[in-house]
Design a protein around this motif. Structure first.
Motif, PDB file in Angstrom:
ATOM      1  N   TRP A  26      41.477  33.909  59.188  1.00  0.00           N
ATOM      2  CA  TRP A  26      41.872  33.017  58.687  1.00  0.00           C
ATOM      3  C   TRP A  26      40.753  32.053  57.985  1.00  0.00           C
ATOM      4  N   MET A  27      39.747  31.749  58.782  1.00  0.00           N
ATOM      5  CA  MET A  27      38.975  30.705  57.725  1.00  0.00           C
ATOM      6  C   MET A  27      38.724  31.226  57.034  1.00  0.00           C
ATOM      7  N   ASP A  28      38.110  32.540  56.638  1.00  0.00           N
ATOM      8  CA  ASP A  28      38.116  33.257  55.421  1.00  0.00           C
ATOM      9  C   ASP A  28      38.577  32.820  54.025  1.00  0.00           C
ATOM     10  N   GLY A  29      40.314  33.157  54.648  1.00  0.00           N
ATOM     11  CA  GLY A  29      40.701  32.610  53.202  1.00  0.00           C
ATOM     12  C   GLY A  29      41.401  31.533  53.291  1.00  0.00           C
ATOM     13  N   ILE A  30      41.080  30.816  54.013  1.00  0.00           N
ATOM     14  CA  ILE A  30      40.723  29.280  53.267  1.00  0.00           C
ATOM     15  C   ILE A  30      39.489  28.893  52.984  1.00  0.00           C
ATOM     16  N   TRP A  31      39.112  29.696  52.598  1.00  0.00           N
ATOM     17  CA  TRP A  31      37.214  29.918  52.648  1.00  0.00           C
ATOM     18  C   TRP A  31      37.124  30.245  51.285  1.00  0.00           C
ATOM     19  N   LEU A  32      37.783  31.352  50.669  1.00  0.00           N
ATOM     20  CA  LEU A  32      38.360  31.890  49.639  1.00  0.00           C
ATOM     21  C   LEU A  32      39.274  31.342  48.588  1.00  0.00           C
ATOM     22  N   GLN A  33      40.426  30.745  49.383  1.00  0.00           N
ATOM     23  CA  GLN A  33      41.339  29.645  49.035  1.00  0.00           C
ATOM     24  C   GLN A  33      41.064  28.745  47.871  1.00  0.00           C
ATOM     25  N   HIS A  34      39.607  27.943  48.500  1.00  0.00           N
ATOM     26  CA  HIS A  34      38.973  27.104  47.667  1.00  0.00           C
ATOM     27  C   HIS A  34      38.204  27.339  46.643  1.00  0.00           C
ATOM     28  N   VAL A  35      37.520  28.616  47.247  1.00  0.00           N
ATOM     29  CA  VAL A  35      36.272  29.095  45.832  1.00  0.00           C
ATOM     30  C   VAL A  35      37.469  29.654  44.907  1.00  0.00           C
ATOM     31  N   VAL A  36      38.033  30.459  45.208  1.00  0.00           N
ATOM     32  CA  VAL A  36      39.289  30.584  43.923  1.00  0.00           C
ATOM     33  C   VAL A  36      39.911  29.480  43.041  1.00  0.00           C
ATOM     34  N   ALA A  37      40.273  28.607  43.552  1.00  0.00           N
ATOM     35  CA  ALA A  37      40.844  27.254  43.177  1.00  0.00           C
ATOM     36  C   ALA A  37      39.474  26.545  42.110  1.00  0.00           C
ATOM     37  N   ALA A  38      38.486  26.578  42.591  1.00  0.00           N
ATOM     38  CA  ALA A  38      37.238  25.864  41.810  1.00  0.00           C
ATOM     39  C   ALA A  38      36.345  26.934  41.090  1.00  0.00           C
ATOM     40  N   SER A  39      36.383  28.152  40.810  1.00  0.00           N
ATOM     41  CA  SER A  39      36.571  28.620  39.741  1.00  0.00           C
ATOM     42  C   SER A  39      37.095  28.992  38.661  1.00  0.00           C
ATOM     43  N   LEU A  40      36.494  29.008  37.253  1.00  0.00           N
ATOM     44  CA  LEU A  40      37.319  29.176  36.350  1.00  0.00           C
ATOM     45  C   LEU A  40      38.053  30.454  36.202  1.00  0.00           C
ATOM     46  N   PRO A  41      39.006  30.404  35.409  1.00  0.00           N
ATOM     47  CA  PRO A  41      40.571  31.078  36.278  1.00  0.00           C
ATOM     48  C   PRO A  41      39.598  32.778  34.500  1.00  0.00           C
ATOM     49  N   GLY A  42      40.410  34.156  35.460  1.00  0.00           N
ATOM     50  CA  GLY A  42      38.972  34.976  34.763  1.00  0.00           C
ATOM     51  C   GLY A  42      38.825  36.296  35.862  1.00  0.00           C
ATOM     52  N   GLU A  43      37.871  37.059  36.130  1.00  0.00           N
ATOM     53  CA  GLU A  43      37.289  37.849  37.196  1.00  0.00           C
ATOM     54  C   GLU A  43      36.719  37.252  37.861  1.00  0.00           C
ATOM     55  N   ALA A  44      37.184  38.104  38.933  1.00  0.00           N
ATOM     56  CA  ALA A  44      36.539  37.866  40.556  1.00  0.00           C
ATOM     57  C   ALA A  44      35.017  37.606  40.088  1.00  0.00           C
ATOM     58  N   SER A  45      34.265  36.312  40.767  1.00  0.00           N
ATOM     59  CA  SER A  45      32.733  36.152  40.919  1.00  0.00           C
ATOM     60  C   SER A  45      32.468  37.789  42.341  1.00  0.00           C
ATOM     61  N   PRO A  46      31.273  37.844  41.890  1.00  0.00           N
ATOM     62  CA  PRO A  46      30.859  38.382  43.483  1.00  0.00           C
ATOM     63  C   PRO A  46      31.017  38.184  44.901  1.00  0.00           C
ATOM     64  N   ALA A  47      30.666  36.192  44.666  1.00  0.00           N
ATOM     65  CA  ALA A  47      31.113  35.492  46.264  1.00  0.00           C
ATOM     66  C   ALA A  47      32.517  36.138  46.169  1.00  0.00           C
ATOM     67  N   GLN A  48      33.454  36.154  45.584  1.00  0.00           N
ATOM     68  CA  GLN A  48      34.981  35.748  45.847  1.00  0.00           C
ATOM     69  C   GLN A  48      35.077  37.481  46.127  1.00  0.00           C
ATOM     70  N   ILE A  49      34.901  38.328  45.860  1.00  0.00           N
ATOM     71  CA  ILE A  49      34.878  39.643  46.475  1.00  0.00           C
ATOM     72  C   ILE A  49      34.627  39.955  47.396  1.00  0.00           C
ATOM     73  N   LEU A  50      33.195  39.848  48.269  1.00  0.00           N
ATOM     74  CA  LEU A  50      32.564  39.029  48.940  1.00  0.00           C
ATOM     75  C   LEU A  50      32.707  38.846  50.568  1.00  0.00           C
ATOM     76  N   ILE A  51      33.765  37.240  50.021  1.00  0.00           N
ATOM     77  CA  ILE A  51      34.630  36.624  50.583  1.00  0.00           C
ATOM     78  C   ILE A  51      36.045  37.356  51.104  1.00  0.00           C
ATOM     79  N   ALA A  52      36.452  37.924  50.263  1.00  0.00           N
ATOM     80  CA  ALA A  52      37.725  39.185  50.841  1.00  0.00           C
ATOM     81  C   ALA A  52      37.320  39.538  51.734  1.00  0.00           C
ATOM     82  N   ALA A  53      36.650  40.590  51.184  1.00  0.00           N
ATOM     83  CA  ALA A  53      36.735  42.091  51.802  1.00  0.00           C
ATOM     84  C   ALA A  53      35.552  41.664  53.372  1.00  0.00           C
ATOM     85  N   LEU A  54      34.979  40.498  53.467  1.00  0.00           N
ATOM     86  CA  LEU A  54      34.687  40.085  54.796  1.00  0.00           C
ATOM     87  C   LEU A  54      35.642  39.417  55.245  1.00  0.00           C
TER      88      LEU A  54
END
Length: 145
Positions: A26-54
């Motif tokens: 649940w906390m990883d999901g909230i963290w991922l939501q903030h990381v995605v909202a703070a990044s530019l639109p486009g392809e996912a970054s490696p950090a975003q993919i790693l957080i989603a996998a975690l």
């Protein structure tokens, strides 16, 4: 003597660990939501993919431990149909059959040597099929060699 997973402490601990992993997901999901909202639109970054996998791994293992708990280590009965009556072949067992195959043409001529054309015209293409080799070495089956 009881197995480690049959003890009451282990059963409670496994379910508690599952709940902790679900909270982590649940906390990883909230963290991922903030990381995605703070990044530019486009392809996912490696950090975003790693957080989603975690998050996915935490949710999967957490749900499994929370629901099943120590039952993951419970023995299960396997019917006779699924018991291995013969050993499972491994690569070294298959080598003899793999190398015992040789190509032949559709007209039955061995070793890829074309037979004389029946109607006097050469075929524009040949169909090769694989058949079991009669001998270990192809030259051993040719007459006159």
């Amino acid at each position: 003597m009881a197995q480690w997973h049959e003890r009451r402490v282990a059963r409670i601990g496994l379910r508690a660990a599952g709940l902790a992993l679900l909270v982590s997901a649940w906390m990883d999901g909230i963290w991922l939501q903030h990381v995605v909202a703070a990044s530019l639109p486009g392809e996912a970054s490696p950090a975003q993919i790693l957080i989603a996998a975690l998050m996915f791994a935490s949710a999967s293992v957490g749900f499994m431990l929370a629901v099943v708990g120590a039952g993951l280590w419970a023995p299960v009965a396997v019917s006779d149909r699924w018991m291995a009556a013969s050993p499972i072949p491994v690569a070294r067992d298959l080598e003899s059959t793999l190398f015992a195959m040789k190509p032949t043409l559709d007209d039955g001529s061995p070793h890829g040597i074309p037979a004389a054309p029946r109607d006097g015209a050469m075929s524009s293409h040949r169909h090769i099929r694989w058949s079991p080799a009669a001998r270990a070495h192809p030259a051993a089956s040719r007459p006159g060699i």
